[in-house]
Design an enzyme around this catalytic site. Sequence first.
Site, PDB file in Angstrom:
ATOM      1  N   GLY A   1       0.797  -1.224   0.000  1.00 20.18           N
ATOM      2  CA  GLY A   1       0.000   0.000   0.000  1.00 20.18           C
ATOM      3  C   GLY A   1       0.827   1.271   0.000  1.00 20.18           C
ATOM      4  O   GLY A   1       0.336   2.342   0.327  1.00 20.18           O
ATOM      5  N   ALA A   2       2.087   1.190  -0.382  1.00 18.00           N
ATOM      6  CA  ALA A   2       2.956   2.369  -0.340  1.00 18.00           C
ATOM      7  C   ALA A   2       3.239   2.914  -1.739  1.00 18.00           C
ATOM      8  O   ALA A   2       4.039   3.817  -1.913  1.00 18.00           O
ATOM      9  CB  ALA A   2       4.270   2.025   0.352  1.00 18.00           C
TER      10      ALA A   2
ATOM     11  N   SER B   1       4.261  -0.882  -5.815  1.00 23.45           N
ATOM     12  CA  SER B   1       3.817  -2.018  -6.631  1.00 23.45           C
ATOM     13  C   SER B   1       3.998  -3.368  -5.954  1.00 23.45           C
ATOM     14  O   SER B   1       4.432  -4.331  -6.586  1.00 23.45           O
ATOM     15  CB  SER B   1       4.538  -2.036  -7.985  1.00 23.45           C
ATOM     16  OG  SER B   1       4.099  -0.973  -8.738  1.00 23.45           O
ATOM     17  N   SER B   2       3.613  -3.419  -4.692  1.00 24.98           N
ATOM     18  CA  SER B   2       3.654  -4.726  -4.027  1.00 24.98           C
ATOM     19  C   SER B   2       2.672  -5.679  -4.706  1.00 24.98           C
ATOM     20  O   SER B   2       2.918  -6.880  -4.779  1.00 24.98           O
ATOM     21  CB  SER B   2       3.333  -4.584  -2.541  1.00 24.98           C
ATOM     22  OG  SER B   2       2.046  -4.050  -2.368  1.00 24.98           O
ATOM     23  N   SER B   3       1.571  -5.157  -5.229  1.00 24.11           N
ATOM     24  CA  SER B   3       0.593  -6.066  -5.853  1.00 24.11           C
ATOM     25  C   SER B   3       1.149  -6.628  -7.162  1.00 24.11           C
ATOM     26  O   SER B   3       1.006  -7.833  -7.429  1.00 24.11           O
ATOM     27  CB  SER B   3      -0.756  -5.387  -6.058  1.00 24.11           C
ATOM     28  OG  SER B   3      -0.643  -4.250  -6.855  1.00 24.11           O
TER      29      SER B   3
ATOM     30  N   GLU C   1      -5.267  -7.706 -12.369  1.00 22.79           N
ATOM     31  CA  GLU C   1      -5.456  -6.538 -11.493  1.00 22.79           C
ATOM     32  C   GLU C   1      -6.769  -5.820 -11.850  1.00 22.79           C
ATOM     33  O   GLU C   1      -7.526  -5.407 -10.964  1.00 22.79           O
ATOM     34  CB  GLU C   1      -4.252  -5.599 -11.644  1.00 22.79           C
ATOM     35  CG  GLU C   1      -4.330  -4.356 -10.825  1.00 22.79           C
ATOM     36  CD  GLU C   1      -3.362  -4.328  -9.641  1.00 22.79           C
ATOM     37  OE1 GLU C   1      -2.415  -5.128  -9.610  1.00 22.79           O
ATOM     38  OE2 GLU C   1      -3.588  -3.501  -8.754  1.00 22.79           O
TER      39      GLU C   1
ATOM     40  N   ASP D   1       3.674  -1.311 -13.997  1.00 20.43           N
ATOM     41  CA  ASP D   1       4.167  -2.015 -12.806  1.00 20.43           C
ATOM     42  C   ASP D   1       4.488  -3.473 -13.125  1.00 20.43           C
ATOM     43  O   ASP D   1       5.515  -4.010 -12.714  1.00 20.43           O
ATOM     44  CB  ASP D   1       3.134  -1.941 -11.684  1.00 20.43           C
ATOM     45  CG  ASP D   1       2.732  -0.519 -11.357  1.00 20.43           C
ATOM     46  OD1 ASP D   1       3.457   0.402 -11.774  1.00 20.43           O
ATOM     47  OD2 ASP D   1       1.706  -0.327 -10.693  1.00 20.43           O
TER      48      ASP D   1
HETATM   49  C1  GLA Z   1      -0.240   2.801 -10.575  1.00 21.49           C
HETATM   50  C2  GLA Z   1      -0.646   1.935 -11.756  1.00 21.49           C
HETATM   51  C3  GLA Z   1       0.262   2.161 -12.951  1.00 21.49           C
HETATM   52  C4  GLA Z   1       0.393   3.652 -13.269  1.00 21.49           C
HETATM   53  C5  GLA Z   1       0.705   4.457 -12.006  1.00 21.49           C
HETATM   54  C6  GLA Z   1       0.668   5.937 -12.259  1.00 21.49           C
HETATM   55  O1  GLA Z   1       1.012   2.402 -10.117  1.00 21.49           O
HETATM   56  O2  GLA Z   1      -0.647   0.581 -11.407  1.00 21.49           O
HETATM   57  O3  GLA Z   1      -0.217   1.450 -14.065  1.00 21.49           O
HETATM   58  O4  GLA Z   1      -0.747   4.135 -13.913  1.00 21.49           O
HETATM   59  O5  GLA Z   1      -0.197   4.164 -10.956  1.00 21.49           O
HETATM   60  O6  GLA Z   1       1.653   6.298 -13.145  1.00 21.49           O
END
Ligand code: GLA
Length: 381
Positions: A112-113, A116-118, A150, A162
């Site tokens: 949640g930070a 891109s942990s997901s 996702e 991500d």
């Molecule tokens: C999240 C999304 C990405 C991108 C960013 C903003 O991380 O998962 O695809 O859109 O926001 O740049």
Amino acid sequence: MRYETPEPDVTRRYRAPGRVNLIGEHTDYNDGFVMPVAIDRYTTVEARPRADRRVLVRSDGYDRPADIDLADPGAPAGAWSDYVRGVVAVLQRSGQSLRGADLAITSDVPAGAGLSSSAALEVAAGYALLHLTGRPIDLTALALACQEAEHEYAGTRCGLMDQFIACHGRAGHAVLLDTRTLDALWLPLPPGVQVIVCNTMTRHALASDGYNERRADCEAAVRALAVRLPRIRALRDVSFADLEANRDVLPDQVYRRCRHVVTENARTLSAADALRDGDIARVGVLMGASHASLRDDYEVSTPELDALVDVATEMEATIGARMTGGGFGGCTVNLVRADAVESFAAHVRVRYHAHTGRMPEIYTCAAADGVREDVPEGEQL
Ligand code: GLA
């Protein structure tokens, strides 16, 4: 790389990195340009094949394990394991026949930070399950499957950034990705420059709604502009001059959303040129402009993110600072002279606390490789 089908009693480890985005924010779902870096924080999956057609997933970060039936992965259950369930469902739908497995997940990517942990979880789990089949893995297809998971299982209509960087990161490099063509350029980060991520330790509960609203605004803008500019398919196709000339067809707020995306694409390409030319100071200036645009036009920054950027910028050793990721809380990314890492961290801690009453977390990051089997040292081929 090993592609033989693993024996049932063998446990293998796989890991996928988190990421930080240097520049190119909220451009990926507009067919635009992004410049992420995979970081040396990972989600690790220990995978052991099973004789039946079930995937049992547990994580050290969460209580409830999940039991996924390969014959019918089922709908999202409102649980952390939906990311894995989604990846299983999408991979199988795309014709990949998976094997049953026990998956044990650990991670040091903060959840949640905005790091891109997901995506790291999706990619690590997807890679593990594909690797257990013994067939070769197409990393871009894996990234696309994880993005689809996702959308369907987490309800965030994210772009590809991500998942792509979790698959295709490279140690010591940022990646300039054209999210329309999927052409990628790996750009070496200069020596003497440290990537530092600062965590505001805040996250807005409705971040995913705000994200989807921004995406909807961009799509509405394309429909409105296409009446005058019939050749456009996405904001990627709109030049700044086109936008200014057709501003009257857009409500003011939507116009400002577009202005962010159009100028951010230009900044990202300029930053890639500057990196190639060794002009890191210019990259820093572009990062500052990106933050201002996200704050004022795209309105996805927060007082905490602004404070973190402001206090970082007070340091002479800071080359560039901006919010990173979707926004609404989360982290900033900073390029800092490598000889000043300690004083940067000390300064940011004191000053951010003075501004907000919160303590930030500070991660000194190395640019890392994308997903891979994690073969223990000594056993490497
Ligand atoms: C999240 C999304 C990405 C991108 C960013 C903003 O991380 O998962 O695809 O859109 O926001 O740049």
